[in-house]
Design an enzyme around this catalytic site. Structure first.
Site, PDB file in Angstrom:
ATOM      1  N   LYS A   1      29.272  51.415  47.446  1.00  0.00           N
ATOM      2  CA  LYS A   1      29.979  52.365  46.596  1.00  0.00           C
ATOM      3  C   LYS A   1      28.990  53.385  46.024  1.00  0.00           C
ATOM      4  O   LYS A   1      27.792  53.321  46.256  1.00  0.00           O
ATOM      5  CB  LYS A   1      30.703  51.617  45.475  1.00  0.00           C
TER       6      LYS A   1
ATOM      7  N   LYS B   1      41.768  45.229  43.525  1.00  0.00           N
ATOM      8  CA  LYS B   1      42.392  45.431  42.208  1.00  0.00           C
ATOM      9  C   LYS B   1      43.606  44.512  42.076  1.00  0.00           C
ATOM     10  O   LYS B   1      44.753  44.938  42.027  1.00  0.00           O
ATOM     11  CB  LYS B   1      42.783  46.894  42.022  1.00  0.00           C
TER      12      LYS B   1
ATOM     13  N   ARG C   1      60.698  28.967  35.139  1.00  0.00           N
ATOM     14  CA  ARG C   1      60.023  30.223  34.829  1.00  0.00           C
ATOM     15  C   ARG C   1      58.788  30.429  35.694  1.00  0.00           C
ATOM     16  O   ARG C   1      58.520  31.537  36.159  1.00  0.00           O
ATOM     17  CB  ARG C   1      59.667  30.256  33.341  1.00  0.00           C
TER      18      ARG C   1
ATOM     19  N   GLU D   1      31.049  54.347  51.005  1.00  0.00           N
ATOM     20  CA  GLU D   1      31.893  55.342  50.349  1.00  0.00           C
ATOM     21  C   GLU D   1      31.153  56.673  50.250  1.00  0.00           C
ATOM     22  O   GLU D   1      29.978  56.707  49.884  1.00  0.00           O
ATOM     23  CB  GLU D   1      32.273  54.853  48.953  1.00  0.00           C
TER      24      GLU D   1
ATOM     25  N   ASP E   1      36.435  59.115  49.637  1.00  0.00           N
ATOM     26  CA  ASP E   1      36.945  58.874  48.291  1.00  0.00           C
ATOM     27  C   ASP E   1      37.423  60.161  47.632  1.00  0.00           C
ATOM     28  O   ASP E   1      36.642  61.099  47.427  1.00  0.00           O
ATOM     29  CB  ASP E   1      35.842  58.228  47.433  1.00  0.00           C
TER      30      ASP E   1
END
Length: 290
Positions: free
Chosen positions: A174, A142, A107, A204, A225
């Site tokens: 950001k 992510k 597995r 950004e 963005d």
């Protein structure tokens, strides 16, 4: 991506801790009770890892390390290398090992192989969608906690490129950084003052007014963005005409397979896609005894 493109292999040192952690989680406190109850001690088995659906291979070393962790004498023959395409029914790996060890590792090996093939396969679809435009498909941070190195390797196997691996290998300013600093230009200036000569600076922006401010501050990369297609085209035009030099332009935000081609055709250099890792379905791969 060409089928002959060289894929970097991850060192076993990076893969093995993930495999061993997954095996330990599955074995629990007492090991494989089913195998101990049903499989005679010393029995051997041979089996193949076979694809149930077409895809792109990534993570084949996870199979080897999972089997060898349970049976150091296991024999493993990989039929394809990471980055290669396969059709449904293709045998990816053939192996022989102690039967109890094989079934205890099954597995973990399938989970990792299926997950990474899923990422590579989805990435290949995005890369194919922008072919001929000059735009490159990049991943993001992510990723699944603990699997970042493996998932980013899978993106590369699918023909994508890796964005920064973590907070420590590039500066990415950001919107919240900008808010605290008081502006795009000030944030970039602070980053430039601190960064070493090998550290790239990306900022950004969420509008064309911020883009103009960013261009004047001369970052290496500007992330556009959630820009509309019209705004992306205008951003490319302004960057080309800038007297401060043209940075790399990265489009980001809500990119899908249906929209990525049009985004690429605006002239941006890179399109970052969080879905490559956070939304890729695992590819169906099975273990069949022979």
């Amino acid at each position: 991506m060409s089928e002959t493109t060289m894929i970097r292999r991850l060192p076993d040192l990076l893969i093995e801790p993930v495999v061993r952690m997954a095996l330990a989680e599955d074995l629990g406190r007492a090991g494989d009770l089913t195998g101990q109850a049903c499989i005679p001690e010393g029995a051997r088995m041979r089996a193949v890892f076979a694809a149930r659906r077409p895809g792109v291979l990534a993570g084949v070393d996870c199979v080897r390390l999972a089997l060898r962790a349970m049976d150091p004498a296991a024999t493993i023959e990989t039929k394809l290398g990471d980055g290669e395409r396969f059709e449904a029914g293709t045998v990816l790996v053939e192996a022989g090992a102690d039967a109890r060890a094989f079934l205890a590792a099954e597995r973990t090996a399938l989970n990792l192989l299926g997950r990474l093939c899923g990422v590579a396969t989805l990435t290949r679809a995005y890369v194919a969608a922008v072919e001929g435009t000059g735009a490159r498909i990049a991943d993001t941070r992510k990723t699944t906690p603990g699997l970042r190195a493996l998932e980013k390797h899978a993106v590369a196997c699918g023909g994508g490129v890796n964005h920064r691996f973590g907070l420590d290998d590039a500066i990415l300013i950001k919107d919240n950084h900008v808010a605290v600093c008081g502006g795009v230009g000030e944030a970039v200036r602070r980053a430039r003052a601190m960064a070493g000569h090998l550290v790239r600076v990306e900022v950004e922006v969420d509008g064309l007014d911020q883009l103009d401010e960013a261009l004047a501050a001369r970052p290496d990369v500007v992330m556009l963005d959630n820009f509309s297609l019209e705004m992306l085209r205008e951003a490319v035009t302004r960057a080309k005409a800038s007297s401060f030099g043209r940075p790399v332009l990265e489009a980001s935000g809500g990119v899908t397979l249906e929209t990525v081609r049009a985004i690429a055709e605006t002239g941006v250099d890179v399109i970052s896609v969080g879905a490559l890792t956070h939304s890729a379905p695992s590819l169906d791969i099975g273990l069949d005894a022979i």
